[in-house]
Design an enzyme around this catalytic site. Structure first.
Site, short mmCIF file in Angstrom:
data_model
loop_
_atom_site.label_atom_id
_atom_site.label_comp_id
_atom_site.label_asym_id
_atom_site.label_seq_id
_atom_site.Cartn_x
_atom_site.Cartn_y
_atom_site.Cartn_z
N ASP A 29 51.20 -29.21 -25.06
CA ASP A 29 51.84 -30.26 -25.86
C ASP A 29 51.06 -31.57 -25.78
O ASP A 29 50.41 -31.84 -24.77
CB ASP A 29 53.28 -30.45 -25.37
CG ASP A 29 54.14 -31.20 -26.39
OD1 ASP A 29 53.71 -31.30 -27.57
OD2 ASP A 29 55.21 -31.69 -26.01
N ASN A 77 57.42 -24.30 -35.33
CA ASN A 77 56.25 -25.01 -35.87
C ASN A 77 56.01 -24.75 -37.37
O ASN A 77 55.32 -25.52 -38.03
CB ASN A 77 54.98 -24.67 -35.09
CG ASN A 77 54.90 -25.32 -33.72
OD1 ASN A 77 54.26 -24.81 -32.80
ND2 ASN A 77 55.58 -26.46 -33.55
C1 FPP Z 1 51.67 -29.25 -29.55
O1 FPP Z 1 51.20 -30.56 -29.75
C2 FPP Z 1 50.63 -28.31 -29.92
C3 FPP Z 1 50.73 -27.41 -30.92
C4 FPP Z 1 51.92 -27.28 -31.78
C5 FPP Z 1 49.63 -26.51 -31.26
C6 FPP Z 1 48.74 -26.09 -30.14
C7 FPP Z 1 47.48 -25.68 -30.76
C8 FPP Z 1 46.26 -25.81 -30.24
C9 FPP Z 1 46.00 -26.31 -28.89
C10 FPP Z 1 45.05 -25.48 -31.04
C11 FPP Z 1 44.98 -24.10 -31.60
C12 FPP Z 1 45.14 -23.04 -30.60
C13 FPP Z 1 44.27 -22.05 -30.31
C14 FPP Z 1 44.67 -21.00 -29.36
C15 FPP Z 1 42.93 -21.97 -30.88
P1 FPP Z 1 52.00 -31.50 -30.75
O2 FPP Z 1 51.33 -31.44 -32.06
O3 FPP Z 1 53.44 -31.12 -30.76
O4 FPP Z 1 51.79 -32.88 -30.06
P2 FPP Z 1 52.81 -34.11 -30.08
O5 FPP Z 1 54.01 -33.68 -29.27
O6 FPP Z 1 52.01 -35.18 -29.40
O7 FPP Z 1 53.12 -34.42 -31.51
#
Ligand code: FPP
Length: 256
Positions: A29, A77
């Site tokens: 996250d 998501n």
């Molecule tokens: C949460 O951060 C993260 C995600 C919803 C996606 C995770 C994806 C990756 C790390 C990249 C793709 C993955 C692979 C395996 C290649 P957020 O967007 O919710 O962050 P925030 O809470 O700060 O808004």
């Protein structure tokens, strides 16, 4: 004077007497906030997050973790803006394409936890290809949780058991923890010993609800793009400082 946890942060390193968790699960996250703090679009954070994925997969393999589960995309998501969803799917496709050979070389088996059928066809295809071509790799299992939700996984497993009851394969009384375990995406895998969440929030967000029953939970303020080898080692050092009791008293464990 430094506090105990500050000392860990400054000096964290693994020693030969430490236990390496067999299974580490991570809620990655903080990508969005990491990007926003840099006045960049959210996808910039997700891109940097892919570099962390590479680093953590490599480190986990190197130090002998047997199972690594990464929460890359939840069922919730899908509700994000279309541009962010398609950007994430495209990053995933690029990552899988680029990593297939490395996974084979490093003896890493890829598995997917989640609703594979909901993924775009091109992502589904490279995912299936990678799963198939790494199926005999024995060094480490990398589980990517994609379109994953813990409650949906449980419902799916319970339906499977209900069908077996209906067609007479098993009786309801035979349903036990093992049979539900076997009906989940993680069938045959050990439960996570250590569950890490980056980005400062302290909740499970529908991740591995059944499997995480006894996992040590580790929450860090560090946002996912900044979570690299050093931070993973810190988490494992913390894990080693905790005593896992499984409901027993500390005294009982000492005589075992
Ligand atoms: C949460 O951060 C993260 C995600 C919803 C996606 C995770 C994806 C990756 C790390 C990249 C793709 C993955 C692979 C395996 C290649 P957020 O967007 O919710 O962050 P925030 O809470 O700060 O808004």
């Amino acid at each position: 004077m430094m506090s105990r946890s500050e000392k860990v942060q400054h000096n964290a390193q693994l020693s030969s007497d430490m236990t390496i968790p067999q299974h580490i699960a991570i809620i990655m996250d903080g990508n969005g906030r990491w990007a926003e703090a840099r006045h960049r679009p959210r996808l910039f954070g997700h891109k940097a997050g892919v570099d962390s994925v590479r680093d953590i997969v490599e480190t986990a393999r190197e130090i002998g973790v047997r199972y690594l589960t990464l929460y890359a995309f939840s069922t919730e998501n899908w509700k994000r803006p279309d541009g962010e969803v398609s950007g994430l799917m495209s990053l995933l496709k690029t990552y899988l394409r680029a990593e297939l050979n490395t996974m084979r070389t490093n003896n890493i088996r890829l598995q997917c936890l989640g609703q594979k059928k909901r993924l775009p066809a091109d992502v589904g295809a490279i995912l299936e290809q990678t799963i198939e071509e790494t199926q005999n790799c024995t060094g480490m299992t990398l589980n990517l949780a994609l379109s994953y939700g813990g409650r949906a996984e449980l419902i799916r497993g319970i339906r499977e058991l209900a069908k077996k009851c209906m067609n007479g394969e098993i009786s309801p009384d035979e349903i036990d923890e093992q049979s539900l375990d076997d009906a989940l995406y993680t069938a045959g895998q050990p439960d996570p010993d250590l569950l890490i969440r980056t980005g400062g929030e302290c909740r499970l967000s529908n991740f591995l609800l059944w499997q995480a029953s006894y996992a040590e939970l580790y929450f860090t303020e560090v946002k996912w793009p900044d979570f690299r080898k050093k931070q993973l080692i810190e988490a494992i050092v913390h894990f080693n400082e905790r005593q896992r009791r499984y409901g027993k008293t500390g005294a009982q464990l000492q005589v075992e």
